[in-house]
Scaffold this active site. Structure first.
Site, PDB file in Angstrom:
ATOM      1  N   THR A 485      20.486  10.804 -44.952  1.00 13.73           N
ATOM      2  CA  THR A 485      20.997  10.576 -43.798  1.00 13.73           C
ATOM      3  C   THR A 485      22.432   9.729 -43.763  1.00 13.73           C
ATOM      4  OG1 THR A 485      19.615   8.512 -43.824  1.00 13.73           O
ATOM      5  CG2 THR A 485      18.914  10.509 -42.719  1.00 13.73           C
ATOM      6  N   LYS A 735      19.302   0.526 -32.712  1.00 13.97           N
ATOM      7  CA  LYS A 735      17.870   0.845 -32.373  1.00 13.97           C
ATOM      8  C   LYS A 735      17.247   1.907 -33.206  1.00 13.97           C
ATOM      9  CE  LYS A 735      17.517   0.102 -27.333  1.00 13.97           C
ATOM     10  NZ  LYS A 735      17.627   1.165 -26.071  1.00 13.97           N
ATOM     11  N   GLU A 739      15.135  10.319 -35.633  1.00  9.51           N
ATOM     12  CA  GLU A 739      14.389  11.389 -35.140  1.00  9.51           C
ATOM     13  C   GLU A 739      14.279  11.305 -33.514  1.00  9.51           C
ATOM     14  OE1 GLU A 739      10.288  10.574 -37.179  1.00  9.51           O
ATOM     15  OE2 GLU A 739      11.265   8.898 -38.126  1.00  9.51           O
TER      16      GLU A 739
END
Length: 775
Positions: A485, A735, A739
């Site tokens: 990622t 936050k 996903e």
């Protein structure tokens, strides 16, 4: 902060990835390394009555064949699993007791090759060590096993389900607010429906692997892992070693999505085999074996009852989730705590139930509960909107809320309707005509669908070490992971922003258990938690350098009270306007460099949560704290086309708008959200693990028949990231987005298929055959 945050920064590891110089776990080959291979059971349930290994041992290159009778040390170390039949593995819940990998680091309680029992098809029954990988696999294929076969069932029976846990362990598994019966008694419309999702399996590009090398009582393990600390803690506990005697190394992970978390049987078998033969051993699990030696997404049944008044306001909300689990574990990827947090309703009842079948234990698979539960919830909301004659977006707007419907605490931030407004504008939702089948293009039936996306913000303790030099270089070290990622880049961005350095001057080291603690890379936690620790370390550097230069007899900040000096964009600033670049200030100090440990400890974290994380577990304080409910939100809209005669299903357009607090890197964030949406297309239309019911086996255990989305399935995908500030979740306001993108896609597609055809499909995946004779 300097403008490296919320910008599109190219990944720092990109050259290494595209040139093949990035080192993955299976790339490491210690001197004298041997190769392992697994032989697995051909039956699902029964007893191993015999095993002929003579042909395998005679195979050229084979050095050893280990069985449940002959693998030294293995049986004596399995006791580290603290559970047993009836133990449970919980994903963090807002009201559930903390359960974690620290309490239970294993991916399953039943350990293969511990005895002659066969509990699931594909269970490892022997481990072959050879001089080459080919010889090891040939040897494994030559093992002949006989069984006393028992009856088996792979598909769960929802009518044989049970509520998870008992007593205190069941807390949060059955939740009631208000009076559901009363809420259902005076409704204008009610939806009562059941939605079904299938088994799904991880197919990361990087295969599962483990390489183990013993040097006396010191062990090194190279293994793709989402939590090197968890893996080290489990191995050390199993062998009675100090954690300092165990090294776990995982510098890059080529896709994980939940499949590389915890301690897996194939890793422990490899460690035992390496000790037995006295040489390093590497195992690369075959693609078919990946379906049974790790975890998967269990099948589920989502039962909803929604009641609403004539204005569309929910008066009753019931969600009963029934999920599959193995015969020997209670694996709970709880989803009801998310669905009951979404919409305002005075009367709510939710239950978390399990149903057993003969498989290995399931586990986490990206958006491990949100994907399946939101397929149910958002499909049911669409059905309710149709019954009420309301626009589906309007129904969600009527039921939007700024407080958690059950816990009655405010959301730290909630930009759900702003997301709907943004995506509606991008998508052209106003062009939709509500009547079923009213939109066509030649022989194509056109449908529009929408759905809410959400993901809980989980916050965990983390540390990070940052060393800065007066030459303008910084080194960031932490036991976090890059699972594909862009974490190396994000950590460099955070340090660069605070220290006033170029991103390229910040060198990040991760993926080793010996580095400062960081949480598991799952649940979209790394950027928020580990990134906040890097942020804290940089602030400490600023304070400590300020104290040094203010005490000097000469210099721009000499004599200034260090308590009043601030660090802004890499510049130390005094209240009277004097300033000095941080790099220049550091260079003027006697040492010319500084090293600190940064910490992230949210005020909602208990000592137990922090301890759990430091033990290698998942000590999350989210998503609901006594003060706030923390969730990222989004909205997705999709255009589906169904051919009138062939029933071919196409998705020409998929748009999403998402609000997840601070976006650290707009380029990598865009890729994550887009990738999740593409995965959502696959979940809706393609992805399913087919089962052989009579033999209790998974059938399509390869990526030739396990269908995934390809370029032809993905046309126009637009991602919009809204600006959102959230000062409660962590100092960075992050936050987590990893996903979020997948959550609403399947429901949006199912809703669009209904809009196009009038056929309501409540089972995934949606296939052409489901529409034959209906559309």
């Amino acid at each position: 902060m300097a403008q490296t945050i919320n910008t599109a920064v190219t990944r720092t590891d990109a050259p290494r990835k595209v040139t093949g110089t990035a080192t993955y776990a299976a790339d490491v080959m210690p001197a004298g390394m041997l190769h392992g291979a697994l032989a697995t059971s051909s039956v699902a349930v029964g007893t191993l009555t015999g095993m002929d290994i003579s042909k395998a041992k005679a195979e050229p290159g084979v050095l050893a064949v280990f069985t449940h009778d002959t693998l030294p040390d293995y049986k004596s170390v399995k006791g580290f699993y603290s559970g047993g039949p009836g133990s449970a593995s919980f994903w963090p819940m807002d009201t559930a007791p903390v359960r974690s990998y620290a309490d239970n680091p294993s991916s399953a309680s039943y350990w293969p090759m511990e005895d002659v029992r066969i509990r699931y098809a594909g269970q490892p029954i022997a481990y072959v060590v050879a001089q080459s990988a080919a010889a090891a696999r040939r040897g494994a294929q030559l093992i002949e096993a006989t069984y006393d076969v028992s009856e088996s069932h792979i598909a769960m029976d929802p009518e044989q389900s049970f509520v998870v846990g008992a007593g205190e362990d069941s807390k949060g598994m059955v939740v009631t607010k208000g009076d559901l019966a009363r809420g259902l008694s005076s409704v204008a419309q009610i939806v009562e429906a059941e939605y079904i999702t299938p088994f799904q399996h991880h197919n990361p590009l990087e295969m599962f692997s483990a390489t183990a090398e013993w040097r006396g009582d010191r062990l090194t393990v190279w293994m793709p892992s989402q939590s090197v600390r968890t893996l080290r803690a489990g191995i050390a506990q199993a062998y009675g070693l100090a954690e300092t005697s165990v090294r776990v190394i995982s510098p890059f992970v080529g896709g994980a999505f939940g499949s590389k978390a915890g301690v897996t049987p194939y890793a422990m078998l490899t460690i035992a085999a390496a000790k037995a033969v006295g040489a390093p051993v590497r195992l690369i699990v075959t693609r078919p074996q990946m379906y049974t030696v790790a975890t998967f997404r269990p099948e589920s049944v989502q039962r909803f009852r929604l009641g609403a008044d004539a204005a569309g306001r929910l008066t009753a909300f019931e969600h009963i989730e029934i999920a599959q689990t193995s015969q020997f574990d209670q694996v709970v990827n709880a989803g009801t705590h998310i669905t009951r947090a979404m919409y305002a309703c005075p009367n709510i009842h939710t239950e978390q139930r399990l149903s057993r079948s003969d498989t290995n234990s399931g586990g986490f698979m990206r958006a491990p509960n949100e994907m399946q539960t939101f397929f149910g919830l958002e499909s049911a909301m669409d059905e309710l909107a149709i019954k009420l004659g309301m626009d589906p977006v309007a129904l969600r707007r009527v039921n939007d809320t700024d407080r958690h419907p059950v816990e009655d605490v405010p959301f730290s931030s909630r930009s759900l309707m702003q997301s709907y407004a943004a995506v509606a504008d991008s998508f052209g939702w106003a062009d939709r005509t509500p009547e079923v089948g009213s939109m066509t293009d030649g022989d194509w039936l056109v449908g529009y669908g929408c759905a809410t996306a959400t993901y809980p913000t989980n916050i965990l303790a983390s540390n990070a070490r940052v060393r800065m030099q007066g030459t303008g270089q910084a080194y960031i070290e932490l036991a976090a992971h890059d699972v594909g990622t862009g974490t190396y880049t994000i950590m460099a961005q955070i340090a660069a922003a605070r220290l006033g350095l170029p991103v390229g001057a910040c060198d990040v080291v991760m993926g080793e258990a010996d580095l400062p603690v960081a949480p598991i890379s799952g649940g979209s936690t790394t950027a928020a938690s580990a990134g906040s620790a890097v942020h804290d370390a940089c602030l400490k550097i600023g304070r400590q350098i300020a104290a040094q230069v203010s005490a000097m007899s000469e210099g721009p900040l000499s004599g200034v009270d260090p308590a009043g000096i601030t660090l802004e964009n890499g510049v130390l600033k005094a209240p009277d306007g004097r300033s000095q670049p941080l790099v220049e200030a550091l260079a003027s100090t006697p040492a010319g460099e500084i090293e600190v440990i940064g910490e992230f400890r949210h005020k909602a974290m208990t000592d137990k949560m922090i301890m759990t994380t430091f033990k290698g577990g998942y000590g999350s304080a989210g998503p609901v704290t006594p003060e706030m409910a923390m969730f990222a939100f989004g909205a997705e809209m999709v255009e589906v086309r169904v051919h009138r005669w062939t029933h071919e299903i196409r998705v020409p357009r998929l748009h999403g708008a998402f609000a997840a607090g601070t976006i650290l890197n707009r380029k990598t964030a865009h890729s994550q959200l887009m990738g999740g949406m593409i995965w959502g297309i696959g979940s809706a239309l393609h992805e399913v693990t087919e089962i052989d019911k009579p033999r209790a086996r998974f059938l399509n255990t390869n990526i030739a028949e396990y269908l995934l989305s390809v370029n032809a399935d993905v046309r126009e995908i637009r991602v919009e990231m809204l600006e959102e500030r959230d000062d409660y979740v962590n100092p960075l306001g992050v936050k987590g987005i990893g996903e979020l993108g997948i959550v609403g896609t399947a429901a949006a597609i199912a809703n669009a298929v209904h809009h196009a055809t009038g056929t309501r499909l409540r089972r995934l995946p949606i296939r052409m055959s489901d529409l034959v004779g209906k559309a």
